[in-house]
Design an enzyme around this catalytic site. Structure first.
Site, PDB file in Angstrom:
ATOM      1  CD  GLN A 104      -2.947   1.507   0.385  1.00 13.51           C
ATOM      2  OE1 GLN A 104      -2.807   1.000  -0.674  1.00 13.51           O
ATOM      3  NE2 GLN A 104      -3.826   2.525   0.726  1.00 13.51           N
ATOM      4  CD  GLU A 105       4.218   3.535  -4.349  1.00 14.75           C
ATOM      5  OE1 GLU A 105       5.243   3.888  -4.326  1.00 14.75           O
ATOM      6  OE2 GLU A 105       3.731   2.615  -4.844  1.00 14.75           O
TER       7      GLU A 105
END
Length: 243
Positions: A177-178
């Site tokens: 998750q960025e």
């Protein structure tokens, strides 16, 4: 919509390695830089990555299922992307696909995308992505330099797949998750709902995640996106906004 590639800078003691990461499908004129800045408390810290990465050699496929997180309203635009990929941790190559959950210009935006560095990322057209949808995505080598990138919205039944040329070294596999850098600056992290990655595989097998592989997204000494410890099977975890 095209997205510019991002550069990942890994720092561990005196060692310095370069790699790359995704950029969000809905962000324009983007150019990001990841920084794993320290290793402590059985975790690593990054300016825009959170999740898990397996490193080594001989990685030829990675697969994951996740629930598209919703994003809440913020006073400024904020960004986040969930993805699965090969390479990008320790080298300058990356093949990946994922979904975007952003809050831009006063409203939430969701989409799906794929990317092979150094080319720009590409939004997957014909797929309407909604928060709460179950997504299953994978990148897998078929033969030689041919790879199959696949993404399915299990909730709507819509799917997309394409065979692309990729010649990366296969030195890592990621479930991330960025938050990107947008317009040359590190974007603020979207206020996303807690969601889970599950059914993770690498080379068709359980990756056997361990808590020491955890990556926490930290900006300005604040932990904004934090993965849980792996589940008991070592093939899943959740991610929470903690800013």
């Amino acid at each position: 919509m095209s997205r510019n590639p991002r550069l990942l800078v890994l720092v561990s003691g005196a060692a310095l390695a370069f790699a790359t990461a995704s950029v969000p499908a809905l962000a324009t004129d983007t150019n990001a830089a990841d920084h794993l800045i320290s290793h402590a408390h059985n975790a690593s810290y990054s300016s825009n990555w959170s999740g898990y990465a397996e490193t080594g050699s001989g990685f030829t496929s990675a697969k994951a299922t996740w629930t598209v997180p919703s994003v809440s309203a913020t006073s400024t635009s904020t960004y986040s992307s969930a993805w699965v990929g090969i390479d990008g941790d320790g080298n300058s190559n990356l093949i990946q696909t994922g979904t975007e959950s952003d809050y831009v210009n006063g409203h939430a935006e969701y989409s799906a995308w794929w990317e092979i560095l150094p080319a720009y990322s590409v939004t997957i057209s014909g797929m309407t992505i909604s928060p709460g949808d179950s997504i299953t995505a994978s990148v897998a080598k078929s033969s030689g330099t041919k790879w199959v990138i696949s993404l399915t919205d299990d909730t709507t039944g819509k799917s997309w797949s394409a065979t692309k040329t990729y010649s990366g070294a296969g030195q890592s596999a990621e479930y991330v998750q960025e938050a990107p850098t947008v317009g040359g600056s590190q974007a603020a992290v979207a206020h996303f709902s807690t969601f889970s990655f599950s059914g993770l595989t690498v080379n068709g097998a359980n990756p056997g995640l361990v808590s020491s592989e955890k990556i926490i997204l930290r900006q300005n000494n604040v932990d904004y996106s934090t993965p849980s410890d792996p589940n008991s099977a070592g093939n899943g975890f959740s991610v929470s906004y903690t800013g």
